[in-house]
Design an enzyme around this catalytic site. Structure first.
Site, mmCIF file in Angstrom:
data_model
loop_
_atom_site.group_PDB
_atom_site.id
_atom_site.type_symbol
_atom_site.label_atom_id
_atom_site.label_comp_id
_atom_site.label_asym_id
_atom_site.label_seq_id
_atom_site.Cartn_x
_atom_site.Cartn_y
_atom_site.Cartn_z
ATOM 1 N N CYS A 1 0.844 -1.206 0.000
ATOM 2 C CA CYS A 1 0.000 0.000 0.000
ATOM 3 C C CYS A 1 0.874 1.250 0.000
ATOM 4 C CB CYS A 1 -0.906 0.018 1.231
ATOM 5 S SG CYS A 1 -1.992 -1.417 1.358
ATOM 6 N N ASP B 1 44.248 -3.119 6.047
ATOM 7 C CA ASP B 1 45.422 -2.288 6.269
ATOM 8 C C ASP B 1 46.115 -2.836 7.525
ATOM 9 O OD1 ASP B 1 47.156 0.032 6.303
ATOM 10 O OD2 ASP B 1 45.912 0.775 7.946
#
Length: 720
Positions: free
Chosen positions: A14, A403
């Site tokens: 809806c 890293d």
């Protein structure tokens, strides 16, 4: 753009249809209904009277403006409404109406075998009207405007059932439909309330100090440079620095840290943190709307509404699903009687049942509740996921690149090995390094003072030699502290040379202490590996991550040492930032890849990966750079986030399978002519209930995270 809080929004299909209608209005092209957070975002110039009419047509309504401004959330919540949008029926009233319908239905069943059918028909009709009159009204309106949604399909089915005399089954379907929609709304409301409780951590007021006098103000009025007083039990209004006081501060709202941290003068604090016991005077560095908490809350709320590829597919599928079902229903009604000698009454009944199967609500809701629940769970655990798309991708990762400095390691050098040749070694080293701010000097000083109780002497003629170290005079003698380049090779013994090579071969950075005559000792220094790194990698491998890679600009030997210690699959050393990006791009060709970095100088590599994951304890750069942020600056939570994401993906797949499977099973019953109205509605109701309950399991905390010591990130320059 204006933003409004909605009530009565619990049907995803809806919401999509209302959004499409509003977008057709003048200036309404950019309008959006945010189903997950129950909000309307609408451009200026859209006729609001027509917007409200469209909303009212599906039982929704504007409650109040929803505050924006970078994460300041003052929601007007509708706590009474738990039902479906249909009929503006609030929680208690819709339950009462369904209850009344059920009583009338049972009464009709009980009296049906004892009285004439014409006597019980009004009872059935009244029961159906009480539970579904709003659906009928909207369904008829939709039918006249050729809009075919669940209200239209239910109206056709129920009117058709009554026309062919199926009073009992038609009424039962109406009651079950009401229950189904109530439960559908209840599930979404539960997920929303979980998210809203997360957003409520934002403080509302602050005690502002003006010329020493206290004044209570709203946090929106605060600006950088203001000084606020934070009493025990109050929340810190924005990011700032403590200028007076000491206290235990709970930062769970920002970092997920489970244990309070002691904070005192000079320490940074985050807005939204809870001051436990002391009295703090804080100088604000940011207005609240620019604070870490405001950004986090804003991003978390926005994250609910990003559509995943799965959701986008479901929405596209739903557009065609209902029309296809209507065609199938027409074929079921017409083909058997016209071409196979079937009974019209029987096949009209079968066709009406097929129409009920056309409700796509269970399918559309299969994803949103799980996504909102997953984002909320992660946020509570200090993991900021910026969108459903990243939550979905996190569970599909093949490769994770890390890293090294500040990510797998703490970014803080520590002394890990020592070679002593003279009793004065620690005293001389500490005395020369005590005035240096270099990270390696701090590591040497800490080791000498804390573990070896070195006696500090006063150095004279201190001279820094760039790239080598420091020279100084102590008690008339000349000494040097630094790398081996600054030592006269003539004073290096065979033992010294062997030890230097051994330390370097093990990946340590070397710091030597020497007089003009001999070497006093050697320090082997390394960037301390995070204690959680090894266990984190083990857990990732168990979760099915195929490859883990370390990317670093550090030396080959250092990279090799860290890699072997923590058990990472592969490493690449001595990389420049652009070379990291190239490596990440190469990895993405082999599978879905994430890059984990500190969010400051790893930004290009984070952007190059399929998912960028930043370390950073609430740092702005981490929040802004990455797709996912580990707010507590702790790698240990990464496997939990991936595991949760995998669970969300499994739940969504299971939900889609159940929603479609139950409908297909119901449709197959038309072949032998066994599909009934109540089986049709039960297939949809069963799917909705199962999908909702399964999605809400994502919110369940299976294991509490233990206390973790978060460490600030530093990236020292190790060259001396």
């Amino acid at each position: 753009m204006a933003e409004y809080k909605l009530q009565g929004l619990s049907c995803a299909n809806c919401a999509r249809e209302m959004e499409e209608q509003i977008q057709k209005l003048e200036n309404g092209k950019e309008a959006r209904i945010l189903f997950n957070s129950s909000k309307l975002v609408i451009p200026d110039g859209v006729p609001m009277d027509r917007v409200q009419k469209i909303l009212a047509g599906d039982g929704a309504a504007i409650v109040a403006p929803a505050a924006g401004g970078g994460g300041v959330h003052s929601h007007a919540h509708d706590h009474s409404h738990h039902g479906h949008t249909h009929g503006h029926q609030h929680g208690p009233s819709i339950k009462l109406l369904i209850g009344m319908s059920a009583v009338l239905f049972l009464a009709a069943l009980l009296f049906g075998s004892h009285v004439n059918q014409t006597t019980v028909i009004p009872l059935y009709l009244l029961a159906a009207i009480i539970s579904g009159y709003q659906t009928f009204i909207k369904g008829l309106k939709n039918l006249f405007s050729l809009k075919f949604n669940i209200d239209t399909l239910m109206t056709i089915s129920l009117v058709g059932a009554f026309c062919i005399g199926q009073w009992r089954e038609g009424t039962f379907v109406a009651i079950l439909f009401g229950i189904n929609e109530y439960l559908e709304g209840l599930g979404m409301e539960k997920a929303r309330k979980s998210m809203e409780s997360l957003l409520e951590v934002a403080p509302k007021e602050a005690v502002l100090l003006i010329n020493g006098e206290e004044q209570i103000v709203s946090i929106e009025s605060l600006k950088a440079g203001d000084t606020v007083l934070v009493k025990a039990g109050q929340k810190i209004p924005s990011d700032g620095i403590i200028i007076e006081g000491i206290s235990s501060v709970d930062e769970a709202a920002i970092t997920g840290e489970s244990m309070p941290l002691t904070k005192q003068k000079g320490d940074a604090v985050y807005g939204g943190s809870l001051n436990h016991d002391g009295l703090l005077k804080v100088q604000l560095e940011k207005a609240y709307q620019d604070s870490s908490l405001a950004k986090i809350l804003h991003l978390v709320e926005e994250a609910q509404e990003t559509k995943t590829p799965t959701e986008q597919f479901i929405n596209r599928f739903a557009r065609y699903y209902t029309p296809i079902i209507m065609v199938i229903a027409a074929m079921v009604i017409l083909i058997p009687p016209l071409f196979m000698g079937g009974d019209w009454h029987t096949w009209i009944y079968q066709g009406l049942a097929v129409l009920i199967v056309g409700c796509p609500c269970a399918l559309i809701i299969s994803s949103p509740i799980a996504i909102v629940s997953g984002i909320t769970r992660n946020a509570r655990n200090g993991i900021l996921v910026k969108g459903g798309i990243y939550l979905e991708q996190l569970g599909k990762l093949d490769i994770i690149a890390f890293d090294k400095t500040g990510t797998l390691t703490k970014g803080e050098p520590v002394v890990e090995d020592i070679k002593i040749y003279d009793d004065t070694f620690f005293s001389i080293a500490a005395s020369v390094e005590k005035s240096s701010s270099h990270p390696l000097a701090k590591a040497v000083l800490k080791k000498a003072l804390e573990e070896h109780q070195a006696v500090l002497l006063e150095p004279e003629n201190v001279t820094v030699i760039p790239g080598q170290g420091v020279r100084a005079t102590i008690n008339g003698g000349e000494y040097f502290i630094g790398n081996e380049k600054g030592i006269d090779s003539a004073i290096l013994s065979k033992s010294n040379k062997q030890d230097i090579q051994e330390l370097k071969s093990r990946g340590y950075t070397l710091v030597a202490a020497a007089s003009n005559e001999k070497v006093l000792g050697l320090f082997g220094i390394a960037d301390e590996i995070r204690r959680e790194s090894k266990g984190m990698l083990d857990n990732l491998h168990k979760l099915g991550i195929k490859e883990t890679v370390m990317l670093t600009g550090d030396h080959q030997k250092t990279a090799e040492k860290v890699s072997s210690t923590i058990g990472i699959h592969e490493y690449f050393a001595e990389l420049l930032p652009d070379e990291k990006v190239e490596k990440v791009r190469a990895l993405t060709k082999s599978g879905k890849t994430a890059m984990v970095g500190d969010g400051i100088n790893d930004a290009p590599a984070l952007a190059a990966a399929d998912i960028g994951i930043a370390m950073g304890k609430g740092t702005d750069s981490a929040i802004e750079t990455a797709d996912i942020v580990l707010m507590q600056d702790h790698l240990g939570k990464l496997p939990a986030a991936i595991s949760l994401s995998k669970k969300v993906n499994r739940v969504i797949k299971l939900n889609i399978g159940l929603a479609l499977g139950l409908k297909v099973a119901a449709l197959l019953l038309t072949i032998p002519g066994l599909l009934t109205l109540w089986i049709a509605i039960l297939s949809d109701m069963g799917a909705t209930i199962l999908v909702t309950l399964i999605s809400l399991t994502v919110l369940i905390e299976t294991k509490k995270a233990g206390p973790i010591q978060a460490t600030a990130i530093h990236r020292p320059d190790t060259a001396r």
